[in-house]
Design a protein around this motif. Structure first.
Motif, short mmCIF file in Angstrom:
data_model
loop_
_atom_site.label_atom_id
_atom_site.label_comp_id
_atom_site.label_asym_id
_atom_site.label_seq_id
_atom_site.Cartn_x
_atom_site.Cartn_y
_atom_site.Cartn_z
N LEU A 1 -4.23 -0.45 1.00
CA LEU A 1 -3.82 0.91 1.39
C LEU A 1 -4.39 1.93 0.41
CD1 LEU A 1 -0.06 0.36 2.26
CD2 LEU A 1 -1.86 1.08 3.83
N LYS A 2 -4.20 1.68 -0.87
CA LYS A 2 -4.68 2.59 -1.91
C LYS A 2 -6.19 2.83 -1.76
CE LYS A 2 -5.95 1.04 -5.83
NZ LYS A 2 -6.24 0.53 -7.16
N ASN A 3 -6.94 1.77 -1.55
CA ASN A 3 -8.39 1.88 -1.44
C ASN A 3 -8.82 2.56 -0.14
OD1 ASN A 3 -8.64 0.61 -3.92
ND2 ASN A 3 -8.92 -1.41 -3.00
N GLU A 4 -8.21 2.18 0.97
CA GLU A 4 -8.58 2.76 2.26
C GLU A 4 -8.24 4.24 2.35
OE1 GLU A 4 -10.29 1.57 4.92
OE2 GLU A 4 -10.70 -0.21 3.74
N LEU A 5 -7.11 4.62 1.77
CA LEU A 5 -6.70 6.02 1.80
C LEU A 5 -7.38 6.85 0.70
CD1 LEU A 5 -2.91 5.58 2.58
CD2 LEU A 5 -4.68 6.43 4.12
N ALA A 6 -8.10 6.17 -0.19
CA ALA A 6 -8.81 6.83 -1.29
C ALA A 6 -7.87 7.75 -2.07
CB ALA A 6 -10.03 7.59 -0.78
N CYS A 7 -6.76 7.18 -2.54
CA CYS A 7 -5.79 7.95 -3.31
C CYS A 7 -6.50 8.62 -4.49
CB CYS A 7 -4.68 7.05 -3.82
SG CYS A 7 -3.77 6.17 -2.55
N LEU B 1 6.01 9.41 -1.44
CA LEU B 1 5.47 8.13 -1.88
C LEU B 1 5.05 7.32 -0.67
CD1 LEU B 1 8.30 7.26 -4.41
CD2 LEU B 1 6.05 8.16 -4.97
N LEU B 2 4.05 6.49 -0.86
CA LEU B 2 3.64 5.56 0.18
C LEU B 2 4.35 4.24 -0.08
CD1 LEU B 2 1.84 5.08 2.62
CD2 LEU B 2 0.03 4.41 1.08
N PHE C 1 4.54 3.92 -4.12
CA PHE C 1 3.67 4.51 -5.13
C PHE C 1 3.18 5.88 -4.66
CE2 PHE C 1 0.93 2.21 -2.28
CZ PHE C 1 -0.25 2.94 -2.19
N ARG C 2 2.87 6.73 -5.63
CA ARG C 2 2.34 8.04 -5.30
C ARG C 2 0.88 7.88 -4.92
NH1 ARG C 2 1.52 11.48 -9.75
NH2 ARG C 2 -0.42 12.26 -8.96
N CYS C 3 0.50 8.44 -3.79
CA CYS C 3 -0.88 8.39 -3.31
C CYS C 3 -1.27 9.79 -2.87
CB CYS C 3 -1.01 7.41 -2.14
SG CYS C 3 -2.67 7.34 -1.43
#
Length: 156
Positions: A136-142, A107-108, A91-93
């Motif tokens: 991952l999405k939440n921790e990296l704050a995409c 993409l991640l 997914f794009r982050c």
């Protein structure tokens, strides 16, 4: 699920903060074509079967994933899942401070291999992937806030 005759954790511990630090650093630095991206061994269990989950920035670009529809299912905007036996979700982050050009292409990815253990159902395998990817999405704050759906449409 884990007992003396089943699966045991067999990789060195990797904290969420270590994973976040490594992925963020790679997102902010220029891409090194010789080195490529690091792959992070999030969880590995061995024993009666094998279970393995890894995370890395994907070598596949968004454009390539969109083009190769024989290999990828789109499950949401900028979220794709591979059609092979492992669950490989990309997914794009967008990371705050990363170059705009790089974010549009990179993409991640989270790859979760099947365990080979009958205690791990296909639904459980999918849910592990969804939970890992959402974390991952939440921790990296995409900053683009990708939506990781519950149903990865693996039966397509």
């Amino acid at each position: 699920m884990l007992d003396s005759e089943a699966l045991k954790i067999s990789n060195p511990a990797l904290s969420v903060s270590q994973l976040k630090k490594g992925l963020t650093k790679e997102a902010l630095e220029p891409y090194d074509k010789r080195k490529g991206f690091s792959e992070y061994d999030v969880c590995r269990m061995s024993g009666n079967g094998l279970f393995h989950a890894t995370v890395a920035w994907s070598a596949d670009t968004l454009k390539a994933v969109q083009f190769y529809t024989k290999s990828w299912n789109q499950v949401d905007k900028d979220v794709y899942v591979s059609k092979n036996s492992n669950i490989y979700l990309v997914f794009r982050c967008d990371i705050n401070g990363a170059s705009t050009g790089q974010q549009k292409q990179v993409l991640l990815g989270a790859r979760v291999s099947p365990s080979g253990n009958p205690r791990f159902s296909a639904a459980f395998h999918q849910q592990l992937t969804v939970n890992l990817t959402r974390t991952l999405k939440n921790e990296l704050a995409c900053t683009n806030k990708p939506n990781i759906p519950d149903d990865l449409q693996l039966s397509k």
